[in-house]
Design an enzyme around this catalytic site. Sequence first.
Site, PDB file in Angstrom:
ATOM      1  CB  CYS A 104      -7.586  27.989 -79.978  1.00 17.93           C
ATOM      2  SG  CYS A 104      -8.780  28.897 -80.408  1.00 17.93           S
ATOM      3  CG  HIS A 190      -4.176  29.912 -84.105  1.00 15.13           C
ATOM      4  ND1 HIS A 190      -4.784  28.514 -83.925  1.00 15.13           N
ATOM      5  CD2 HIS A 190      -5.481  30.487 -83.225  1.00 15.13           C
ATOM      6  CE1 HIS A 190      -5.960  28.861 -84.125  1.00 15.13           C
ATOM      7  NE2 HIS A 190      -6.457  30.103 -83.016  1.00 15.13           N
ATOM      8  CD  GLU A 192      -2.229  27.006 -85.409  1.00 15.73           C
ATOM      9  OE1 GLU A 192      -3.134  27.024 -85.995  1.00 15.73           O
ATOM     10  OE2 GLU A 192      -1.456  27.291 -84.614  1.00 15.73           O
TER      11      GLU A 192
END
EC number: 6.3.5.2
Length: 693
Positions: A104, A190, A192
Amino acid sequence: MALCNGDSKLENAGGDLKDGRHHYEGAVVILDAGAQYGKVIDRRVRELFVQSEIFPLETPAFAIKEQGFRAIIISGGPNSVYAEDAPWFDPAIFTIGKPVLGICYGMQMMNKVFGGTVHKKSVREDGVFNISVDNTCSLFRGLQKEEVVLLTHGDSVDKVADGFKVVARSGNIVAGIANESKKLYGAQFHPEVGLTENGKVILKNFLYDIAGCSGTFTVQNRELECIREIKERVGTSKVLVLLSGGVDSTVCTALLNRALNQEQVIAVHIDNGFMRKRESQSVEEALKKLGIQVKVINAAHSFYNGTTTLPISDEDRTPRKRISKTLNMTTSPEEKRKIIGDTFVKIANEVIGEMSLKPEEVFLAQGTLRPDLIESASLVASGKAELIKTHHNDTELIRKLREEGKVIEPLKDFHKDEVRILGRELGLPEELVSRHPFPGPGLAIRVICAEEPYICKDFPETSNILKIVADFSASVKKPHTLLQRVKACTTEEDQEKLMQITSLHSLNAFLLPIKTVGVQGDCRSYSYVCGISSKDEPDWESLIFLARLIPRMCHNVNRVVYIFGPPVKEPPTDVTPTFLTTGVLSTLRQADFEAHNILRESGYAGKISQMPVILTPLHFDRDPLQKQPSCQRSVVIRTFITSDFMTGIPATPGNEIPVEVVLKMVTEIKKIPGISRIMYDLTSKPPGTTEWE
């Protein structure tokens, strides 16, 4: 290469890294740019058996290289790379020969350093999207050409830096860049979080195939580590633990019981007047079965009439303070949380006094989790994370106790699902371990208190945009400047689907004059709720699509709800004055009881991570000509599915939860006196938080 945003700031960075006290051969360093998901990156890397450490973004490149880190991951963050207050960093991190994954904000940093540009575009992406990926790129090896990911950003890459190629797109927005020869990769999304379906594969590709990590790191036993910390910190002192009866405080208490002598642990359950139906009684009974003696204190009166000290105003930077209104006259969510948190501490101090204990010899134990600290921007979790909401157990008073070393939080590095695993290892019964989370402030933050409607100058324009969206198939036949704005914020695929939905279904979308807390682009948002009603049976997949689309087009909307019942002809523009009174709380308590009782009986409670039931000050179905005052309230059912409580999705009726179960909840709640309508929250996180306040 020059240091970015102020060379002097880096002279003292690195701390322990420079003095040689630590060595991280083969580990990954996560440079924290202030992301809400910084700790989630850390957790995902460790789940893949690779050691990771989190350091400030301004850590110098030479310190990273000297300590033997194998690769660098740069987190997201709430800033713009062009902002005056953009965080400092050393651009040499990209040229020391270490593989880098920028997530990001990290991708935008990378692109800017190498000569690319970043612009704030009209389209804001907050939610789950399909992106196209180049699966010949090492980062995306083994993936499909189209992947589901979480995007949450306002700035986007405009000109891609020389030497980099675009390896992922979300419509016309750049979602991934790569310089394979230098092992530099950027992801606007993202990887994660759980909402990115193959995020773990992407991280594994980076760690193993690109960075060459060995995967030999195993985390030491969490239970033993917690017990060791408790023993070291507490010694022979006593520990006061405030038990809510939820998973977190119960596991925390069980750890204290295992680590310390029984007489050292003072377990107190405070009935704050905001508990669920029969909650305090069931908490006491359940904990007694575990051999934990609990002192129950009825403090409802103290909480209802509690106050705290606050700054004179948000703009006032002087140390001057004011006394807040009493809690039962307060409408501000932040003030409510602060009053509740400080009242908890005051009562804890009273308990210490009653038991003739010396305050300096007593610790306060809390079941605070990592997401709590990240969302309230506590320095324990992240030096940069933007404030999303104040947690009742992370107030200024408690931060002061923490600074004095008098607060012990053995679960502060755990996420909710990890706490459940730890609870099972400690031998706690499944009915306690698997119960839905319940916030410490209880029902107090599930009542949207208000005296006046929330209607700002952007209300009319946003309302018109929503009308265009809800009737898109007809709106495209009538050119309008706002129609062009809708088209500019959507892809051709989005517009096609919108045409299809609005051709098949008669929908009505409008703003509701209340605001709720959300998280957009790593920052807190405090924005409108969009309501959708229809004369047709709800098509839940279409409604979920609209709930994803609307916050992208209207950045001042962070939540979308479906309103059960006939079409809403006249959306309310006023509110029922609502405070934390016993009558209001009784109404919500009964609605919460009915909804959760039905969920338990259906057998689907274990499939839903959490289900807040919220009372709003909205009275529908009034004829404006009769000038009937607003005197009823409406209930929201907020089903939520998540693995880490940092991101999540609503349960879609007909998929994750049977439609008949939801309809039964609606029927039973509607029987409660004073209830106007029932609504169903369709919002993922982000842009909406789990709770409404």
